[in-house]
Motif scaffolding. Structure first.
Motif, short mmCIF file in Angstrom:
data_model
loop_
_atom_site.label_atom_id
_atom_site.label_comp_id
_atom_site.label_asym_id
_atom_site.label_seq_id
_atom_site.Cartn_x
_atom_site.Cartn_y
_atom_site.Cartn_z
N THR A 12 -13.76 150.62 76.89
CA THR A 12 -15.03 151.35 76.96
C THR A 12 -15.71 151.40 75.60
O THR A 12 -16.89 151.10 75.46
CB THR A 12 -14.75 152.78 77.46
OG1 THR A 12 -14.13 152.69 78.75
CG2 THR A 12 -16.02 153.60 77.55
N ILE A 13 -14.97 151.77 74.57
CA ILE A 13 -15.55 151.92 73.22
C ILE A 13 -15.59 150.58 72.49
O ILE A 13 -16.62 150.18 71.93
CB ILE A 13 -14.76 152.98 72.42
CG1 ILE A 13 -14.79 154.33 73.13
CG2 ILE A 13 -15.31 153.10 70.99
CD1 ILE A 13 -16.15 154.93 73.36
N ASP A 171 -14.35 158.10 82.98
CA ASP A 171 -15.46 157.19 82.73
C ASP A 171 -15.77 156.44 84.02
O ASP A 171 -14.90 156.30 84.89
CB ASP A 171 -15.08 156.18 81.63
CG ASP A 171 -15.01 156.86 80.26
OD1 ASP A 171 -14.22 156.39 79.42
OD2 ASP A 171 -15.72 157.85 80.06
N GLN A 301 -20.62 159.77 76.68
CA GLN A 301 -19.33 159.66 76.01
C GLN A 301 -18.98 158.23 75.63
O GLN A 301 -18.30 157.98 74.65
CB GLN A 301 -18.22 160.25 76.88
CG GLN A 301 -17.80 159.41 78.08
CD GLN A 301 -18.71 159.46 79.29
OE1 GLN A 301 -19.76 160.13 79.28
NE2 GLN A 301 -18.34 158.73 80.34
N1 NAI Z 1 -13.90 156.72 76.83
C1 NAI Z 1 -14.51 157.67 76.17
O1 NAI Z 1 -15.26 158.45 76.76
C2 NAI Z 1 -14.28 157.86 74.71
C3 NAI Z 1 -13.11 157.41 74.11
N2 NAI Z 1 -12.93 157.64 72.75
C4 NAI Z 1 -11.71 157.21 72.08
O2 NAI Z 1 -11.78 155.79 71.87
C5 NAI Z 1 -10.48 155.22 71.93
C6 NAI Z 1 -10.48 154.15 72.98
O3 NAI Z 1 -10.80 154.75 74.19
P1 NAI Z 1 -11.40 153.88 75.41
O4 NAI Z 1 -12.29 152.81 74.91
O5 NAI Z 1 -11.96 154.86 76.40
O6 NAI Z 1 -10.06 153.24 75.98
P2 NAI Z 1 -9.97 152.07 77.06
O7 NAI Z 1 -8.69 152.29 77.78
O8 NAI Z 1 -11.24 151.93 77.81
O9 NAI Z 1 -9.84 150.76 76.14
C7 NAI Z 1 -8.73 150.55 75.34
C8 NAI Z 1 -8.48 149.05 75.35
O10 NAI Z 1 -7.42 148.75 74.44
C9 NAI Z 1 -6.57 147.80 75.05
N3 NAI Z 1 -5.26 147.90 74.39
C10 NAI Z 1 -4.23 148.72 74.72
N4 NAI Z 1 -3.22 148.54 73.84
C11 NAI Z 1 -3.65 147.60 72.94
C12 NAI Z 1 -3.07 146.97 71.79
N5 NAI Z 1 -1.83 147.30 71.38
N6 NAI Z 1 -3.79 146.06 71.12
C13 NAI Z 1 -5.03 145.73 71.52
N7 NAI Z 1 -5.65 146.28 72.60
C14 NAI Z 1 -4.95 147.19 73.29
C15 NAI Z 1 -6.57 148.15 76.53
O11 NAI Z 1 -6.19 147.07 77.31
C16 NAI Z 1 -8.04 148.52 76.72
O12 NAI Z 1 -8.81 147.39 77.02
C17 NAI Z 1 -9.51 156.39 72.21
O13 NAI Z 1 -9.06 156.90 70.97
C18 NAI Z 1 -10.44 157.43 72.87
O14 NAI Z 1 -9.98 158.75 72.68
C19 NAI Z 1 -13.89 158.22 71.98
C20 NAI Z 1 -15.07 158.65 72.56
C21 NAI Z 1 -15.32 158.54 73.95
#
Ligand code: NAI
Ligand code: X15
Length: 340
Positions: A12-13, A171, A301
């Motif tokens: 997402t981010i 999300d 978000q």
């Molecule tokens: N989704 C939201 O609303 C928000 C999220 N955040 C923060 O941003 C960060 C990421 O969150 P999201 O983007 O929502 O997560 P997400 O789950 O959408 O994306 C994370 C990505 O990282 C990949 N991944 C997992 N382990 C990995 C590794 N070892 N190496 C490389 N890639 C790997 C996953 O396959 C996934 O594609 C977290 O810290 C979250 O708290 C911050 C603001 C808003």
């Protein structure tokens, strides 16, 4: 020389930050690191991005017929700055790799404050990132709260902020968490972590937050009560907010009354991935009584932290000042201020 960036975690981010990096005149996206050979990998390649993968996933990528450009470790070695946008806690695990290679890393709000040397919101404490090796951009809620709290603190002085956060349950693309048919006071024992998180940015701010989890995916909604150090009229607040960077003012007069209207607005603005980078404040919600000011803001978000990541890169890896960085970021991302 452009700042060389690697994005680890393309969800997402990460996908939104990678797309934003490609729009910066002073940055080069060297590549993104992904674990799953899926449609996002294919679309990333079609947008000209290089793909780096974990060494233990070679077979799955081969089976998917997706050509990659190397391993995550290769990406880390080739860049100046890593944006880590992996799930909560994975950033901490990855940080050892970044440290070993001597790379500067920018983490997201899911990582704990103890992992980093500073938590940065560009309008508030951009310079705190100078010379640091490990920083984080706070979560979406903390980013939005920090921006609006800084506005009130800088313009009028804040005695107390009490904010209630209606948090989206998941999300739009979340398949695991899904939305729930209830409203949860979460945490059940206040305060929520947000106030403490805002104080990692705006030190000593007297802010108390509670949160409820609600069955929606479009956005969070904040109900904010601020006791200022002086009486300020609604008109003064509205005039000042109209000039404030990264605050978008919307109105029911334009038919915008819900977060789904804001989501639809992002489409009519032609924003990539429906991104709304700004705090979205309802004009009609602004109310003043003596020193007290009340307002409501929506928070997309998925996108609000994107400009913050871009500015954080310049804060750690360039000599550009905050205003110049934010001007470039806002211009390249089409970020607006004031009434749409
Ligand atoms: N989704 C939201 O609303 C928000 C999220 N955040 C923060 O941003 C960060 C990421 O969150 P999201 O983007 O929502 O997560 P997400 O789950 O959408 O994306 C994370 C990505 O990282 C990949 N991944 C997992 N382990 C990995 C590794 N070892 N190496 C490389 N890639 C790997 C996953 O396959 C996934 O594609 C977290 O810290 C979250 O708290 C911050 C603001 C808003
Ligand atoms: O709500 C958020 O951050 P928060 O925990 O600061 O409220 C972000 O959207 C991340 O939420 P998630 O931890 O449900 O992915």
């Amino acid at each position: 020389m452009p700042i060389k960036i690697g994005v680890v975690g393309y969800g997402t981010i990460g996908a939104r930050v990678a797309e934003a990096v490609m729009k910066q005149p002073d940055m080069e996206l060297v590549g993104i690191a992904k674990t799953t050979p899926d449609y996002k990998a294919k679309t990333a390649i079609s947008r000209g991005m290089k793909i780096f993968i974990p060494e233990n996933s070679v077979e799955s990528w081969k089976k998917a017929g997706i050509k990659v450009d190397g391993f995550i470790e290769d990406l880390v070695r080739e860049v100046d700055v890593i944006i880590d946008a992996t799930p909560k806690g994975v950033g901490k695990a990855n940080s050892e790799m970044y440290k070993k290679e001597g790379r500067v890393a920018i983490f997201q709000g899911g990582e704990k404050k103890d992992l980093v040397e500073a938590t940065v919101v560009a309008q508030v404490n951009y310079d705190e990132a100078r010379g640091k090796r490990m920083i984080r951009v706070p979560s979406c809620n903390t980013t939005a709260l920090s921006r609006i709290s800084w506005f009130f603190e800088r313009e009028y002085g804040v005695e107390r902020i009490i904010a209630t956060i209606a948090r989206r349950a998941a999300d739009p693309a979340d398949k695991k968490e899904g939305i729930i048919d209830n409203i949860e006071f979460d945490p059940i024992k206040p305060p929520s972590h947000h106030g403490e998180d805002v104080r990692t940015v705006l030190k000593n701010l007297n802010i108390f937050t509670t949160a409820i989890k609600i069955p929606t995916t479009h956005a969070h909604l904040h109900l904010i009560n601020v006791k200022l150090r002086k009486k300020v009229s609604r008109e003064e607040i509205l005039d000042a907010l109209s000039e404030e960077r990264r605050i978008m003012l919307v109105s029911s007069e334009d038919g915008i009354t819900t977060t789904s209207d804001v989501f639809e607005l992002s489409r009519h603005l032609g924003r990539p991935m429906n991104n709304i980078y700004e705090n979205v404040v309802w004009v009609e919600s602004i109310h003043s009584e003596g020193e007290w000011v009340y307002l409501a803001q929506a928070v997309h978000q998925e996108a609000i932290v994107v400009p913050e990541n871009i500015d954080a890169i310049r804060a750690v890896a360039s000599s550009l000042d905050a205003e110049s960085s934010m001007n470039t970021t806002d211009r390249t991302l089409g970020i607006v201020r004031g009434r749409i």
